[in-house]
Enzyme design. Structure first.
Site, PDB file in Angstrom:
ATOM      1  N   GLN A  41       9.351  14.701  -2.442  1.00  0.00           N
ATOM      2  CA  GLN A  41       8.155  14.028  -1.043  1.00  0.00           C
ATOM      3  C   GLN A  41       8.898  15.017   0.107  1.00  0.00           C
ATOM      4  OE1 GLN A  41       6.791  10.831  -0.383  1.00  0.00           O
ATOM      5  NE2 GLN A  41       5.859  11.364   0.838  1.00  0.00           N
ATOM      6  N   PHE A  42       8.120  16.202  -0.286  1.00  0.00           N
ATOM      7  CA  PHE A  42       8.148  16.799   1.113  1.00  0.00           C
ATOM      8  C   PHE A  42       7.743  17.134   1.730  1.00  0.00           C
ATOM      9  CE2 PHE A  42       4.911  20.038   3.180  1.00  0.00           C
ATOM     10  CZ  PHE A  42       5.411  21.149   3.000  1.00  0.00           C
ATOM     11  N   THR A  43       6.849  15.924   2.534  1.00  0.00           N
ATOM     12  CA  THR A  43       6.689  15.352   3.689  1.00  0.00           C
ATOM     13  C   THR A  43       7.421  14.919   4.131  1.00  0.00           C
ATOM     14  OG1 THR A  43       5.399  13.486   2.696  1.00  0.00           O
ATOM     15  CG2 THR A  43       4.246  15.323   3.277  1.00  0.00           C
TER      16      THR A  43
END
Length: 146
Positions: free
Chosen positions: A78-80
């Site tokens: 989950q890059f965000t």
């Protein structure tokens, strides 16, 4: 490294409409890797997640760990989670690890979970994923480690 963990009755992840990972009872992990994160942080998070006593015992108290209930983990990158929303209205991802480092540490984290002896399913790194889950409780925690 940041992890959002959720106790789930079930969870699944699909890419382009194709199911790529699915679990029943267990823990859904959204993992964000930041610059400066380490394999030691990934190992610590994996051990912590598997050992957290967030499942209810016969008295209804959170007293059982993932291994006690025979549960599984669905781990999704989950890059965000590395996003910073302090300024303006558009998140900044300056603290996110570069993609190659993020993938390396995500893969290390998944391996560390597997070494803990629990079944692990995953999403696909950098893919546009559709995640569905039934949050049991709801029970959700945020863990961070550098």
């Amino acid at each position: 490294m940041k992890a959002v963990i959720q106790r789930v009755s079930s969870a699944q992840v699909a890419v382009h409409g194709e199911l790529v990972g699915q679990i029943g009872r267990g823990i859904m992990v959204l993992l964000g890797v930041e610059k400066g994160d380490s394999e030691a942080a990934a190992d610590w998070l994996a051990e912590k997640i598997v050992g957290l006593r967030i499942f209810e015992d016969e008295a209804g108290k959170m007293n059982r760990a993932l291994t006690d209930i025979g549960g599984a983990v669905l781990a999704v990158s989950q890059f965000t989670l590395a996003g910073n929303c302090d300024k303006g209205r558009r998140p900044s991802f300056d603290t996110a690890a570069p993609a190659d480092e993020g993938k390396r540490l995500y893969d290390h984290f998944v391996g560390a979970l597997k070494r803990q002896g629990v079944p692990v399913q995953t999403g696909i790194f950098q893919a546009d994923m559709q995640v569905a889950l039934v949050n049991d409780g709801p029970v959700t925690f945020i863990l961070e480690r550098r």
